[in-house]
Write a protein that holds these residues in place. Structure first.
Motif, PDB file in Angstrom:
ATOM      1  N   LEU A   1      79.781  49.052  12.247  1.00 26.55           N
ATOM      2  CA  LEU A   1      79.117  50.292  12.648  1.00 26.55           C
ATOM      3  C   LEU A   1      77.624  50.008  12.716  1.00 26.55           C
ATOM      4  O   LEU A   1      77.010  49.650  11.703  1.00 26.55           O
ATOM      5  N   ALA A   2      77.042  50.125  13.898  1.00 27.26           N
ATOM      6  CA  ALA A   2      75.616  49.860  14.086  1.00 27.26           C
ATOM      7  C   ALA A   2      74.850  51.184  14.117  1.00 27.26           C
ATOM      8  O   ALA A   2      75.202  52.087  14.878  1.00 27.26           O
ATOM      9  N   LEU A   3      73.834  51.292  13.278  1.00 21.14           N
ATOM     10  CA  LEU A   3      73.021  52.506  13.192  1.00 21.14           C
ATOM     11  C   LEU A   3      71.566  52.171  13.464  1.00 21.14           C
ATOM     12  O   LEU A   3      70.947  51.413  12.710  1.00 21.14           O
ATOM     13  N   GLN A   4      71.027  52.738  14.536  1.00 22.31           N
ATOM     14  CA  GLN A   4      69.636  52.468  14.891  1.00 22.31           C
ATOM     15  C   GLN A   4      68.738  53.553  14.318  1.00 22.31           C
ATOM     16  O   GLN A   4      68.799  54.710  14.721  1.00 22.31           O
ATOM     17  N   PHE A   5      67.914  53.186  13.347  1.00 23.85           N
ATOM     18  CA  PHE A   5      66.913  54.102  12.801  1.00 23.85           C
ATOM     19  C   PHE A   5      65.865  53.293  12.048  1.00 23.85           C
ATOM     20  O   PHE A   5      66.043  52.101  11.796  1.00 23.85           O
ATOM     21  N   ASP A   6      64.785  53.960  11.709  1.00 23.94           N
ATOM     22  CA  ASP A   6      63.674  53.341  10.988  1.00 23.94           C
ATOM     23  C   ASP A   6      63.743  53.806   9.536  1.00 23.94           C
ATOM     24  O   ASP A   6      63.696  55.009   9.267  1.00 23.94           O
ATOM     25  N   VAL A   7      63.849  52.859   8.598  1.00 25.12           N
ATOM     26  CA  VAL A   7      63.962  53.245   7.185  1.00 25.12           C
ATOM     27  C   VAL A   7      62.738  54.023   6.700  1.00 25.12           C
ATOM     28  O   VAL A   7      62.799  54.720   5.680  1.00 25.12           O
ATOM     29  N   ARG A   8      61.626  53.929   7.430  1.00 29.15           N
ATOM     30  CA  ARG A   8      60.410  54.652   7.022  1.00 29.15           C
ATOM     31  C   ARG A   8      60.511  56.150   7.277  1.00 29.15           C
ATOM     32  O   ARG A   8      59.718  56.926   6.743  1.00 29.15           O
ATOM     33  N   ASN A   9      61.483  56.539   8.100  1.00 27.06           N
ATOM     34  CA  ASN A   9      61.628  57.937   8.482  1.00 27.06           C
ATOM     35  C   ASN A   9      62.739  58.576   7.650  1.00 27.06           C
ATOM     36  O   ASN A   9      63.923  58.337   7.899  1.00 27.06           O
ATOM     37  N   GLN A  10      62.361  59.384   6.683  1.00 26.06           N
ATOM     38  CA  GLN A  10      63.343  59.949   5.741  1.00 26.06           C
ATOM     39  C   GLN A  10      64.396  60.779   6.461  1.00 26.06           C
ATOM     40  O   GLN A  10      65.579  60.734   6.114  1.00 26.06           O
ATOM     41  N   GLN A  11      63.995  61.539   7.461  1.00 28.86           N
ATOM     42  CA  GLN A  11      64.956  62.388   8.168  1.00 28.86           C
ATOM     43  C   GLN A  11      65.971  61.559   8.945  1.00 28.86           C
ATOM     44  O   GLN A  11      67.165  61.870   8.968  1.00 28.86           O
ATOM     45  N   GLU A  12      65.502  60.475   9.566  1.00 30.38           N
ATOM     46  CA  GLU A  12      66.417  59.587  10.289  1.00 30.38           C
ATOM     47  C   GLU A  12      67.419  58.949   9.327  1.00 30.38           C
ATOM     48  O   GLU A  12      68.605  58.835   9.638  1.00 30.38           O
ATOM     49  N   VAL A  13      66.924  58.521   8.163  1.00 31.60           N
ATOM     50  CA  VAL A  13      67.802  57.919   7.159  1.00 31.60           C
ATOM     51  C   VAL A  13      68.852  58.928   6.712  1.00 31.60           C
ATOM     52  O   VAL A  13      70.048  58.632   6.661  1.00 31.60           O
ATOM     53  N   HIS A  14      68.393  60.132   6.387  1.00 30.78           N
ATOM     54  CA  HIS A  14      69.314  61.181   5.930  1.00 30.78           C
ATOM     55  C   HIS A  14      70.364  61.487   6.993  1.00 30.78           C
ATOM     56  O   HIS A  14      71.566  61.566   6.685  1.00 30.78           O
ATOM     57  N   ASN A  15      69.921  61.642   8.233  1.00 30.83           N
ATOM     58  CA  ASN A  15      70.868  61.978   9.305  1.00 30.83           C
ATOM     59  C   ASN A  15      71.912  60.875   9.487  1.00 30.83           C
ATOM     60  O   ASN A  15      73.105  61.154   9.665  1.00 30.83           O
ATOM     61  N   ALA A  16      71.464  59.623   9.436  1.00 27.85           N
ATOM     62  CA  ALA A  16      72.378  58.497   9.663  1.00 27.85           C
ATOM     63  C   ALA A  16      73.439  58.407   8.570  1.00 27.85           C
ATOM     64  O   ALA A  16      74.633  58.251   8.855  1.00 27.85           O
ATOM     65  N   ILE A  17      73.019  58.509   7.321  1.00 27.38           N
ATOM     66  CA  ILE A  17      73.963  58.312   6.218  1.00 27.38           C
ATOM     67  C   ILE A  17      74.814  59.560   5.984  1.00 27.38           C
ATOM     68  O   ILE A  17      76.017  59.463   5.715  1.00 27.38           O
ATOM     69  N   SER A  18      74.221  60.730   6.114  1.00 26.25           N
ATOM     70  CA  SER A  18      74.993  61.958   5.867  1.00 26.25           C
ATOM     71  C   SER A  18      76.041  62.205   6.947  1.00 26.25           C
ATOM     72  O   SER A  18      77.005  62.952   6.727  1.00 26.25           O
ATOM     73  N   ASN A  19      75.871  61.570   8.102  1.00 23.78           N
ATOM     74  CA  ASN A  19      76.831  61.746   9.189  1.00 23.78           C
ATOM     75  C   ASN A  19      77.774  60.564   9.355  1.00 23.78           C
ATOM     76  O   ASN A  19      78.434  60.428  10.401  1.00 23.78           O
ATOM     77  N   LEU A  20      77.866  59.720   8.333  1.00 25.97           N
ATOM     78  CA  LEU A  20      78.812  58.611   8.408  1.00 25.97           C
ATOM     79  C   LEU A  20      80.235  59.144   8.541  1.00 25.97           C
ATOM     80  O   LEU A  20      80.625  60.079   7.837  1.00 25.97           O
TER      81      LEU A  20
END
Length: 251
Positions: free
Chosen positions: A54-73
């Motif tokens: 599963l490839a997830l494109q986001f920037d770890v510096r962006n808290q909202q991007e991190v939250h969206n990626a992991i919470s929507n696994l």
């Protein structure tokens, strides 16, 4: 059923090597990074080894991007067994009084806050399962300091301290935490640090056989494949020619 590992900064260097080696021993992988083209290429390489990716494109510096990626696994990807907090960088070598604020922000936001954002999202998934292993990629710069290393060293000292604190916090949840502190590793690290100056980057390793991303990946694989009753808390790994951040035997 294959175990699942999540690796940040998976598109190059230590992250890519770790993804490859974990795939070879049968782990399904969640790979993350900012560069979509590299993520797609790596996803194809890894799937060819017969595992799920599963490839997830986001920037770890962006808290909202991190939250969206992991919470929507998807449900089948939520039972993460291993988290490798690999995303990190050094930028610049200026003394503190000449430091470039943007360089400082990039290092703090990636090396410290990014690691925290990811761990904050993934740790509860592990706690729910009462098992897991968090691997934080620190540095010799988290054990000592050197000229021009000021803020980078500070961020890696933070990683070192966070690893110790996580080990204590995760203890009652049966979750292992390993801090890995490499010396000189030849990846894109020095090219980024010297902002694309290839000659300056090459000079870092002149006369030395440095570690490779594969060397650190081997160490990570060793750490995460120990029996359930063993946790390697802290591993410092150096090239034979390097004794400390400043003591290097160049030939």
């Amino acid at each position: 059923m294959n175990k699942i590992a999540l690796i940040t900064g998976a598109t190059s260097g230590i992250g890519k090597a770790t993804a490859t080696k974990l795939a070879e021993i049968g782990y399904n992988l969640i790979i993350t990074g900012r560069r979509g083209d590299r993520l797609t290429a790596l996803e194809d390489e890894l799937k060819a080894k017969g595992i799920q990716v599963l490839a997830l494109q986001f920037d770890v510096r962006n808290q909202q991007e991190v939250h969206n990626a992991i919470s929507n696994l998807p449900a089948e990807w939520q039972n993460i067994d291993i988290l490798v907090n690999n995303a990190g960088l050094a930028v610049g070598t200026s003394p503190i009084q000449d430091g470039i604020l943007d360089d400082w922000e990039r290092m703090i936001d990636t090396n410290v806050k990014g690691l925290l954002y990811i761990t904050h999202e993934v740790a509860p998934l592990m706690i729910k399962n009462e098992k897991g292993h968090i691997v934080n990629i620190a540095s010799v710069a988290g054990k000592e300091v050197y000229p021009g290393g000021n803020v980078y060293c500070a961020t890696k000292h933070a990683v070192d301290a966070l690893s110790k604190a996580m080990r204590i916090d995760m203890l009652k949840h049966n979750i292992k935490v390993t801090n890995i502190a490499p010396g000189m590793v030849e990846t894109e690290f020095s090219v980024v640090r010297y902002k694309g100056d290839q000659q300056a980057a090459d000079n870092v390793y002149k006369g030395v056989t440095p570690l490779t991303g594969e060397d650190i990946a081997d160490t990570i694989v060793f750490a995460v494949t120990r029996p359930a009753h063993i946790c390697l808390n802290d591993i410092q790994i150096m090239p034979t020619a390097q004794a400390s951040s400043r003591d290097v035997n160049r030939k």
